[in-house]
Design a protein around this motif. Structure first.
Motif, PDB file in Angstrom:
ATOM      1  N   SER A  69      13.430  32.049  49.068  1.00 32.12           N
ATOM      2  CA  SER A  69      11.987  32.072  49.343  1.00 32.12           C
ATOM      3  C   SER A  69      11.517  30.847  50.107  1.00 32.12           C
ATOM      4  O   SER A  69      10.582  30.925  50.904  1.00 32.12           O
ATOM      5  N   PHE A  70      12.155  29.705  49.875  1.00 29.49           N
ATOM      6  CA  PHE A  70      11.715  28.464  50.489  1.00 29.49           C
ATOM      7  C   PHE A  70      12.689  27.934  51.539  1.00 29.49           C
ATOM      8  O   PHE A  70      12.490  26.846  52.076  1.00 29.49           O
ATOM      9  N   GLY A  71      13.726  28.705  51.850  1.00 32.29           N
ATOM     10  CA  GLY A  71      14.742  28.244  52.783  1.00 32.29           C
ATOM     11  C   GLY A  71      14.298  28.163  54.226  1.00 32.29           C
ATOM     12  O   GLY A  71      14.734  27.286  54.965  1.00 32.29           O
ATOM     13  N   THR A  72      13.426  29.077  54.638  1.00 33.38           N
ATOM     14  CA  THR A  72      12.939  29.077  56.018  1.00 33.38           C
ATOM     15  C   THR A  72      11.428  29.248  56.021  1.00 33.38           C
ATOM     16  O   THR A  72      10.839  29.743  55.055  1.00 33.38           O
ATOM     17  N   ILE A  73      10.826  28.886  57.113  1.00 35.91           N
ATOM     18  CA  ILE A  73       9.378  29.092  57.260  1.00 35.91           C
ATOM     19  C   ILE A  73       9.071  30.588  57.226  1.00 35.91           C
ATOM     20  O   ILE A  73       8.108  31.021  56.590  1.00 35.91           O
ATOM     21  N   ASP A  74       9.898  31.390  57.892  1.00 37.87           N
ATOM     22  CA  ASP A  74       9.693  32.850  57.876  1.00 37.87           C
ATOM     23  C   ASP A  74       9.684  33.395  56.449  1.00 37.87           C
ATOM     24  O   ASP A  74       8.848  34.244  56.107  1.00 37.87           O
ATOM     25  N   ASN A  75      10.612  32.922  55.621  1.00 38.29           N
ATOM     26  CA  ASN A  75      10.667  33.400  54.231  1.00 38.29           C
ATOM     27  C   ASN A  75       9.445  32.968  53.436  1.00 38.29           C
ATOM     28  O   ASN A  75       8.967  33.711  52.582  1.00 38.29           O
ATOM     29  N   MET A  76       8.934  31.778  53.713  1.00 47.22           N
ATOM     30  CA  MET A  76       7.719  31.325  53.024  1.00 47.22           C
ATOM     31  C   MET A  76       6.528  32.178  53.424  1.00 47.22           C
ATOM     32  O   MET A  76       5.698  32.527  52.581  1.00 47.22           O
ATOM     33  N   VAL A  77       6.451  32.534  54.702  1.00 44.19           N
ATOM     34  CA  VAL A  77       5.378  33.421  55.170  1.00 44.19           C
ATOM     35  C   VAL A  77       5.466  34.760  54.432  1.00 44.19           C
ATOM     36  O   VAL A  77       4.452  35.273  53.929  1.00 44.19           O
ATOM     37  N   SER A  78       6.658  35.306  54.313  1.00 43.28           N
ATOM     38  CA  SER A  78       6.847  36.580  53.605  1.00 43.28           C
ATOM     39  C   SER A  78       6.429  36.465  52.144  1.00 43.28           C
ATOM     40  O   SER A  78       5.794  37.376  51.601  1.00 43.28           O
ATOM     41  N   LEU A  79       6.772  35.342  51.513  1.00 41.39           N
ATOM     42  CA  LEU A  79       6.385  35.134  50.115  1.00 41.39           C
ATOM     43  C   LEU A  79       4.866  35.093  49.980  1.00 41.39           C
ATOM     44  O   LEU A  79       4.301  35.751  49.096  1.00 41.39           O
ATOM     45  N   ILE A  80       4.198  34.364  50.851  1.00 39.32           N
ATOM     46  CA  ILE A  80       2.735  34.275  50.800  1.00 39.32           C
ATOM     47  C   ILE A  80       2.110  35.644  51.030  1.00 39.32           C
ATOM     48  O   ILE A  80       1.182  36.046  50.330  1.00 39.32           O
ATOM     49  N   GLU A  81       2.621  36.381  51.988  1.00 38.99           N
ATOM     50  CA  GLU A  81       2.105  37.733  52.253  1.00 38.99           C
ATOM     51  C   GLU A  81       2.273  38.618  51.021  1.00 38.99           C
ATOM     52  O   GLU A  81       1.370  39.373  50.669  1.00 38.99           O
ATOM     53  N   LEU A  83       2.498  37.650  47.860  1.00 40.79           N
ATOM     54  CA  LEU A  83       1.659  37.193  46.756  1.00 40.79           C
ATOM     55  C   LEU A  83       0.164  37.385  47.004  1.00 40.79           C
ATOM     56  O   LEU A  83      -0.614  37.435  46.070  1.00 40.79           O
ATOM     57  N   THR A  84      -0.218  37.483  48.272  1.00 41.95           N
ATOM     58  CA  THR A  84      -1.625  37.665  48.581  1.00 41.95           C
ATOM     59  C   THR A  84      -1.966  39.098  48.967  1.00 41.95           C
ATOM     60  O   THR A  84      -3.113  39.403  49.266  1.00 41.95           O
ATOM     61  N   GLY A  85      -0.956  39.946  48.996  1.00 40.41           N
ATOM     62  CA  GLY A  85      -1.206  41.323  49.425  1.00 40.41           C
ATOM     63  C   GLY A  85      -1.506  41.413  50.905  1.00 40.41           C
ATOM     64  O   GLY A  85      -2.262  42.277  51.347  1.00 40.41           O
ATOM     65  N   GLY A  86      -0.941  40.475  51.679  1.00 36.92           N
ATOM     66  CA  GLY A  86      -1.145  40.498  53.119  1.00 36.92           C
ATOM     67  C   GLY A  86      -2.144  39.482  53.600  1.00 36.92           C
ATOM     68  O   GLY A  86      -2.336  39.296  54.781  1.00 36.92           O
ATOM     69  N   TYR A  87      -2.808  38.808  52.661  1.00 33.78           N
ATOM     70  CA  TYR A  87      -3.798  37.788  52.946  1.00 33.78           C
ATOM     71  C   TYR A  87      -4.870  38.401  53.746  1.00 33.78           C
ATOM     72  O   TYR A  87      -5.786  38.370  54.163  1.00 33.78           O
TER      73      TYR A  87
END
Length: 87
Positions: A69-81, A83-87
């Motif tokens: 989840s925290f290995g790449t910026i792309d993975n962090m973006v996916s995690l945030i999306e 957890l926020t339902g797409g923000y």
């Protein structure tokens, strides 16, 4: 209302800016493994979690805290999306 693409771009920009400041690296690819390349340590992840929770008004549970989840910026973006339902 923001489109999904605009929301994703905004999340990406916020995270990338923070990672650049944290690592003092100006050019980090979004798919670069931050741990494998020595840019982040496990202690940095604690600061990163606080930053993400505060900026995106989310709660990141222990089950979401892993190298994937925290290995790449792309993975962090996916995690945030996720957890926020797409923000």
């Amino acid at each position: 209302m923001e489109t999904q693409e605009l929301a994703s771009d905004r999340i990406l920009m916020v995270i990338a800016k923070y990672i650049r400041e944290l690592t003092h690296e100006s050019n980090i690819e979004t798919d670069c493994n931050l741990f494998d390349n020595g840019l982040l340590t496990s202690l940095d992840v604690l600061d990163l979690i606080d930053f993400l929770e505060e900026n995106f008004k989310i709660s990141i549970s222990e089950e979401n805290v892993d190298m994937d989840s925290f290995g790449t910026i792309d993975n962090m973006v996916s995690l945030i999306e996720k957890l926020t339902g797409g923000y």
